[in-house]
Design an enzyme around this catalytic site. Structure first.
Site, short mmCIF file in Angstrom:
data_model
loop_
_atom_site.label_atom_id
_atom_site.label_comp_id
_atom_site.label_asym_id
_atom_site.label_seq_id
_atom_site.Cartn_x
_atom_site.Cartn_y
_atom_site.Cartn_z
N TYR A 184 -52.55 32.93 0.16
CA TYR A 184 -53.84 32.68 -0.47
C TYR A 184 -53.80 33.18 -1.91
O TYR A 184 -53.22 34.25 -2.18
CB TYR A 184 -54.96 33.40 0.30
N ASP A 228 -64.42 39.03 -12.21
CA ASP A 228 -64.50 37.74 -11.53
C ASP A 228 -65.89 37.15 -11.71
O ASP A 228 -66.70 37.09 -10.78
CB ASP A 228 -64.18 37.93 -10.04
N ASP A 278 -58.22 29.46 -4.89
CA ASP A 278 -59.65 29.57 -5.17
C ASP A 278 -59.93 28.82 -6.48
O ASP A 278 -59.46 29.22 -7.55
CB ASP A 278 -59.98 31.06 -5.31
N ASP A 293 -63.02 28.31 -7.69
CA ASP A 293 -64.36 28.66 -8.15
C ASP A 293 -65.35 27.50 -7.91
O ASP A 293 -65.40 26.96 -6.82
CB ASP A 293 -64.34 29.08 -9.62
N HIS A 327 -60.48 25.65 -2.45
CA HIS A 327 -61.89 25.66 -2.04
C HIS A 327 -62.77 25.68 -3.28
O HIS A 327 -62.43 26.27 -4.30
CB HIS A 327 -62.21 26.80 -1.07
N GLU A 380 -66.84 26.21 -4.44
CA GLU A 380 -68.04 26.88 -3.94
C GLU A 380 -69.32 26.27 -4.51
O GLU A 380 -69.28 25.47 -5.44
CB GLU A 380 -67.97 28.37 -4.25
N CYS A 399 -68.49 37.14 -8.29
CA CYS A 399 -67.68 37.51 -7.14
C CYS A 399 -68.53 37.35 -5.88
O CYS A 399 -69.71 37.71 -5.86
CB CYS A 399 -67.19 38.94 -7.28
N ARG A 432 -66.65 26.03 0.09
CA ARG A 432 -67.13 27.40 0.29
C ARG A 432 -68.63 27.42 0.00
O ARG A 432 -69.09 26.87 -1.00
CB ARG A 432 -66.41 28.35 -0.66
N GLU A 451 -68.90 32.28 3.05
CA GLU A 451 -68.68 33.56 2.39
C GLU A 451 -69.72 34.59 2.80
O GLU A 451 -70.88 34.28 3.06
CB GLU A 451 -68.72 33.36 0.87
N ASN A 453 -63.11 35.46 5.56
CA ASN A 453 -62.67 36.27 4.42
C ASN A 453 -62.78 37.75 4.78
O ASN A 453 -63.87 38.29 4.89
CB ASN A 453 -63.55 35.95 3.21
#
Length: 299
Positions: free
Chosen positions: A48, A62, A89, A91, A116, A118, A126, A161, A191, A213
């Protein structure tokens, strides 16, 4: 020698087959290419690549400061170093629908097995910070549809996500997940789920693979692989754990160096040079063409 021999296409195909088996796949977070190779060596199922880790690697928080080119470049470096599939990731997709489409193709070209995207607003936070905001359902759906439409390899995994659990509660998360699956998401990353019961509720709500996660110091309790398997999770990630351990060890080593003036007392805590040479495969380079360059590997 050099990079993985398995092509990105073959990695994606094998990953999809493994994901369809229903077993729980373990994806520790790699913080650089060498750590990805170690994850493979230790027998895990995949790698990951965390956006938080990539930001931290640049010394940044982040909060959406990293760019697509930075993510794609580092993702390529990590993915090509291992035979394992790597998920990254992405974002919010670095923009809206057209940006999401470009993000998917850039990360396909970088050799990733999936990503992914989101449903936070831009700029994102974050996932385990307070004060997150999510976009409306229509915007979230457009991002996923754009991602699915843009991919060229049908085995490239498009995971949605959703961060809505922390903002609007579990029922909203279940509804958002269903809508994202209807939009074409291959998998769901819920998440900041708080309990096993919440994961179980998500499992009952959708029939696509689910990711758990297990990040430390966040909103979720830290469940074991077996506990997550028992409620039907399909992938578990430890996104920042290896970086945290490495930075913790580095901090202690620097304190020791300040106090003692040497690191002799920490030799047993270090990766031995022979192990490093084995991990980077010095011998293969040595045998590649000894007529061009030759050296001896010390043991």
């Amino acid at each position: 020698m050099l990079y993985a021999t398995t092509t990105p296409v073959d990695k994606r195909r094998a990953f999809r087959k493994l994901l369809a088996s229903g077993e729980l796949l373990r994806f520790p977070g790699a913080f650089n290419p060498l750590s990805a190779r170690l994850i493979e060596r230790k027998g895990f199922d995949g790698v990951y690549i965390s956006g938080a880790v990539l930001a931290a690697d640049l010394g940044l928080p982040d909060i959406g400061l990293t760019t697509l080119s930075e993510i794609a470049g580092r993702g390529r470096q990590i993915a090509r170093m291992t035979e394992l599939p790597a998920i990254i990731d992405a974002d919010t997709g670095f923009g809206e629908s057209m940006n999401v489409a470009r993000t998917v193709q850039e990360l396909e070209d970088a050799g990733l097995a999936g990503l992914h995207i989101e449903d936070q607003v831009n700029p994102k936070r974050c996932g385990h910070l307070d004060g997150k905001e999510v976009v409306d359902t229509d915007t979230a759906i457009k991002r996923i549809r754009a991602a699915v439409d843009a991919r060229r390899d049908p085995n490239f995994l498009v995971m949605a996500r959703t961060d809505i659990r922390a903002a609007e509660g579990l029922d909203a998360a279940l509804d958002r997940a269903r809508r994202l699956v209807d939009a074409g998401a291959d998998a769901i990353f819920p998440e900041a789920m708080r309990t096993l019961d919440e994961f179980a509720a998500m499992r009952a709500a959708v029939d696509v693979p689910l990711l758990a996660n297990m990040t430390e110091f966040g909103k979720s309790d830290l469940f074991s692989v077996q506990q997550l398997a028992d409620v039907g999770m399909n992938i578990v990630i430890w996104p920042v754990s290896m970086l945290r351990l490495a930075m913790g060890a580095t901090g202690r080593a620097l304190d020791h160096l300040n106090a003692e003036g040497h690191l002799t007392g920490l030799l047993d805590a270090m990766q031995h040079r022979a192990d490093l040479y084995d991990l980077v495969d010095y011998e293969a380079y040595n045998h590649f063409d000894t007529s061009v360059f030759n050296f001896t590997v010390e043991r």
